[in-house]
Design an enzyme around this catalytic site. Structure first.
Site, PDB file in Angstrom:
ATOM      1  N   GLY A 187       0.822  -1.202   0.000  1.00  0.00           N
ATOM      2  CA  GLY A 187       0.000   0.000   0.000  1.00  0.00           C
ATOM      3  C   GLY A 187       0.856   1.252   0.000  1.00  0.00           C
ATOM      4  N   ASP A 188       0.627   2.113   1.010  1.00  0.00           N
ATOM      5  CA  ASP A 188       1.417   3.343   1.114  1.00  0.00           C
ATOM      6  C   ASP A 188       2.427   3.263   2.253  1.00  0.00           C
ATOM      7  OD1 ASP A 188      -0.645   3.314   2.995  1.00  0.00           O
ATOM      8  OD2 ASP A 188      -0.682   5.495   3.157  1.00  0.00           O
ATOM      9  N   GLU A 189       2.816   2.046   2.625  1.00  0.00           N
ATOM     10  CA  GLU A 189       3.770   1.847   3.714  1.00  0.00           C
ATOM     11  C   GLU A 189       5.151   1.470   3.174  1.00  0.00           C
ATOM     12  OE1 GLU A 189       0.927   0.310   7.359  1.00  0.00           O
ATOM     13  OE2 GLU A 189       1.854  -1.182   6.051  1.00  0.00           O
TER      14      GLU A 189
END
Length: 320
Positions: free
Chosen positions: A222-224
């Site tokens: 994801g956005d990690e």
């Protein structure tokens, strides 16, 4: 049609002449060169590209399988056809087991034998190159994130294990960083997934620019993002790197027609202070990041194990 460069390694002049003769008869596009020793072979192969080597195992400066091993070790991507005497066929077969493409018996070398050996060796060499490329492509797909090109979660965990083993062996510190892009869902919802992907690539690029040569950055999902910060002396050292990352990420980026300022929430854990295993360090860094996000984002928090709370954190104020 491409010229096929062949190096003939043979110290017997008559044998070398016959091989040259049959090769010239076989194909006008062959470019042939001959040498009569191992030292000359290795020198020439380091200076010029060749498609194939026809190699006598017995030379003035090398004998038997050692000859093949030395040429193959120096130039493993060049197909080799071994030349042997009638009494040395077993040795030639052993060379095939070590990686030679084919072999020829000197007393039986003729047009048809050469044609068979060359077609097989050159064809197999191309197949091997294609296989290597295919394997490399499959390896990248299995271990790297397709969007950013960064190591993926699986490769990151493997590298973290290796880094921890080295840190324990040589007694140095290590940092684990867990980061999440603040309000990333809003970007996808308002600007679309293409702009979201563009932001992820830009964040990954800026992240990498602020890490050192020995560090590892990965897209966790994801956005990690996660990072291994190598040879960290103390908390101040890891905070310095994290502040630099936070400041660089917060530079506005153009997404379509809109300027957006991306921010990160960053959690940190340290070896050996906070744990000695990958799961522990990842868990504590993740907890710190989660608390940073709850505190409003654009925060850097370090896990603190010395509190009665489950994960009390040392908070740094936002930079103005």
């Amino acid at each position: 049609m491409e010229n096929i460069s062949i190096l003939i390694v043979e110290d017997d002049a008559d044998s070398a002449y016959l091989i040259n003769k049959w090769l010239a008869y076989e194909n006008q596009n062959f470019h042939l060169e001959s040498v009569d020793s191992l030292s000359k072979t290795l020198k020439l192969l380091s200076e010029k590209p060749f498609h194939l080597v026809i190699l006598d195992l017995y030379l003035p400066d090398s004998e038997g399988l050692e000859t093949f091993k030395k040429v193959n070790a120096a130039h493993p991507n060049i197909p080799i056809v071994v030349l042997s005497g009638l009494n040395d066929e077993t040795l030639a077969i052993e060379a095939i087991g070590l990686g030679a493409q084919d072999y020829l018996i000197k007393s039986k070398v003729d047009h048809f034998a050469l044609q068979r050996a060359l077609k097989y060796a050159l064809g197999r060499g191309r197949i091997l190159e294609q296989w290597k490329k295919s394997w490399h492509d499959q390896y990248l797909l299995a271990t790297h994130d397709a969007l950013t090109g960064l190591p993926n979660r699986s490769l990151f965990q493997d590298r973290l294990t290796q880094s921890l083993n080295q840190a324990k062996r040589y007694s140095f510190g290590l940092g684990v960083l867990f980061a999440d892009i603040d309000d990333f869902k809003k970007v996808n919802d308002t600007l679309g997934h293409l702009m979201g992907d563009h932001l992820l690539r830009e964040v990954a690029k800026r992240f990498e620019e602020n890490l050192r040569a020995g560090d590892t950055l990965a897209r966790w999902g994801g956005d990690e993002f996660t990072a291994i910060l190598y040879k960290i002396k103390d908390a101040e050292s890891i905070l310095s790197i994290a502040h630099r990352i936070l400041s660089t990420i917060a530079i506005p980026v153009l997404l379509g027609e809109q300027m957006l300022t991306p921010n990160l929430s960053i959690g940190l854990s340290l070896f050996p202070q906070h744990g000695e295993s990958p799961p522990e360090l990842l868990q504590f860094a993740d907890k710190a990041m989660y608390e940073a996000k709850k505190a409003g984002g654009q925060q850097i928090l370090i896990y603190d194990p010395h509190s009665h709370l489950s994960h009390t954190l040392l908070r740094l104020k936002k930079r103005s």
